[in-house]
Scaffold this active site. Structure first.
Site, short mmCIF file in Angstrom:
data_model
loop_
_atom_site.label_atom_id
_atom_site.label_comp_id
_atom_site.label_asym_id
_atom_site.label_seq_id
_atom_site.Cartn_x
_atom_site.Cartn_y
_atom_site.Cartn_z
CD GLU A 199 123.98 -8.01 50.59
OE1 GLU A 199 123.80 -9.14 51.53
OE2 GLU A 199 124.75 -7.14 51.51
CB CYS A 216 124.81 -8.80 58.08
SG CYS A 216 123.40 -9.08 59.16
CG HIS A 275 122.08 -7.09 54.29
ND1 HIS A 275 122.89 -8.46 54.09
CD2 HIS A 275 121.66 -7.23 55.57
CE1 HIS A 275 122.56 -9.09 55.14
NE2 HIS A 275 121.89 -8.54 56.00
#
EC number: 6.3.5.2
Length: 515
Positions: A174, A83, A172
């Site tokens: 994660e 990002c 993202h």
């Protein structure tokens, strides 16, 4: 002992940076988070096996936006930028950025391009769902980078420089919303960086015991036990390292749950042979709390009184050099945040004032661990499920679950109601499914009917929530039959209660605790 494989995560202020660290650790690789002001020389001294640049809320073009020291890209180790990290990397290496016409938040369908190692094992014939949260974007990649992913609104959703092993994604990986996020992170760790999965809780236990034994030597340590998992794991680890030179103190502050103090003390003495003193200071705490209704004042009274009692007991032991605390990694991260600690919503009850007051050195064996890792360590140490899976319990105890003034009568009502909540959650199999569940005694009475008579009695609120880390939480959707059973038992078995309500507020905007 062989050096631990380590991934360094540079934090640019994303709310989910801790998730990156957790995903890396779940893959069996140790990771650390450092603020974005860290220098390349400092990171080099940490001997990382790979570096990850986190996301963040800033715009690269802003005057005070966090920057990227170019030396971080010249350490000779693989880099993954996420990002804001991707935008910063693109800007620093000569790419062209642009501001999106609209900020993009939420799901997007990613088309995978080229033969990128991040995509190993992912079906490239179809799009994969990813999670976006950005305003700026990379319009043209830097020299040496190939575009390896795009979405309907983003021509450069991922880019790669295989020669330098530098990869960047605008989404993202994660967060759970990114379907193949875990695989993408694991591909970076094991296919790109070719790391070893050598981070296990058994290796942590072995190393922690060895390091504590060396640090303490022949000196003595005092530890405040609460009966919760953090302080219990600290005590058992230290006991294995230094034996009877560990002195544990359990302070009963008068606002514990039903029979809690004696049960915890008896178990730890019997099963771990701890050198443990049980201090029954209930009256001292309750006298100071008399007439106090403000929750912040309650917290401060309990915190200050605890420090007084603990200090007296520790001094009575004679010469003690160390204070053991159950500090966890999120506490450490918060204290070195790139912008400093976040706003205090409630004061936290801990023993933070003790080291200065008592002139003791701190020993914090769990400061590298997340909460889920502490539970795994507890399992390695042979602790029972009732400690491993015990719901979080606040330092001020029932004082902040009795809303308003604290009296013996009101504490007694709450203890009995809460005991029913815990028992029903356990017997129904819901105790380990939810993050936390408890009863709250409200500062009001309501009209009811029992038998042929009118009643005017207390109200109990049930607070049962789902969460991963308590940063956010949602009310638990328990079966109506279970809620009905809890309500019926409390009204019938706890004298002085004629109404039970269920709190269906989420965090935010509400907090988990009522006070």
């Amino acid at each position: 002992m062989e050096a631990q494989t380590k991934v360094i995560i540079i934090d640019y202020g994303s709310q989910v940076t801790q998730l990156i660290a957790r995903r890396v650790r779940e893959a069996g690789v140790y990771s650390e988070i450092h603020p974005c002001i860290v220098t390349a020389d400092q990171v080099r001294a940490m001997k990382p096996a790979a570096v990850i640049l986190s996301g963040g809320p800033a715009s690269v073009g802003e005057a005070d936006a966090p920057t990227l020291e170019k030396g971080l890209l010249e350490l000779g180790v693989p880099v993954l930028a996420i990002c804001y990290g991707m935008q910063l990397l693109g800007h620093n290496l000569g790419g062209q950025l642009a501001t999106s016409e609209t900020r993009e938040y939420g799901p997007a369908d990613l088309t995978l391009l080229g033969d990128c190692p991040l995509w190993d094992g992912i079906d490239k014939s179809a799009t994969t769902r990813v999670w976006m949260s950005h305003g700026d974007k990379v319009k043209t990649p830097p020299p040496g980078f190939a575009v390896v992913g795009r979405t309907a609104t983003l021509d450069v959703a991922a880019m790669a420089d295989d020669a330098r092993r530098i990869y960047a994604v605008q989404f993202h990986p994660e967060v759970h919303h990114t379907e193949e996020g875990t695989r993408i992170i694991n591909n970076f760790l094991f296919h790109v960086a070719k790391l070893k999965a050598d981070w296990t809780m058994s290796s942590f236990v072995e190393r922690a015991i060895k390091e504590m034994a060396e640090t303490v030597g022949d000196r003595h340590v005092v530890c405040a036990l609460s009966g919760g998992i953090d302080s219990t794991v600290v005590a058992v680890l230290l006991h294995k390292a230094i034996g009877k030179r560990l002195h544990c103190i359990f302070v009963d502050n008068g606002v514990l749950r039903l029979n809690e103090g004696q049960e915890v003390v008896d178990y730890l003495r019997e099963h771990f042979d701890l050198n443990l003193k049980y201090v029954q200071a209930q009256r001292r705490f309750l006298d100071k709390l008399e007439g106090v209704e403000d929750p912040e004042q309650k917290r401060k009274i309990i915190g200050y009184t605890f420090i007084e009692v603990f200090d007296e007991e520790a001094k009575a032991l004679g010469h003690v050099d160390f204070l053991a605390q159950g500090t966890l990694y999120p506490d450490v991260i918060e204290s070195v945040s790139h912008k400093g600690p976040s706003a205090v919503i409630k004061s936290h009850h801990n023993v933070g004032g003790l080291p200065e007051k008592m002139n003791l050195k701190l020993i914090e064996p769990l400061r590298e661990l997340f909460k889920d890792e502490v539970r795994k360590v507890a399992g390695e140490l042979g602790l029972p499920d009732f400690i491993i899976w015990r719901h979080p319990f606040p330092g001020p105890g029932l004082a902040i679950r009795v809303i308003g003034e604290i009296t013996e009568e009101r504490l007694d009502i709450l203890r009995k109601a809460d005991k029913i909540v815990q028992a029903e959650l356990m017997s129904s199999g819901w105790y380990r499914k939810v993050w936390q569940g408890f009863a709250v005694l409200l500062p009001l009475k309501t009209v009811g009917v029992m038998g042929d008579g009118r009643t005017y009695e207390h109200v109990i609120a049930l607070r049962i929530v789902d969460s991963v880390d308590a940063m956010t939480a949602d009310w638990a959707r328990l079966p109506s039959e279970l809620l009905e059973r809890i309500s019926s038992r409390i009204i019938n078995e706890v004298k002085g209660v004629n109404r039970v309500v269920y709190d269906i507020s989420s965090k935010p905007p509400s907090t988990i605790e009522w006070e």
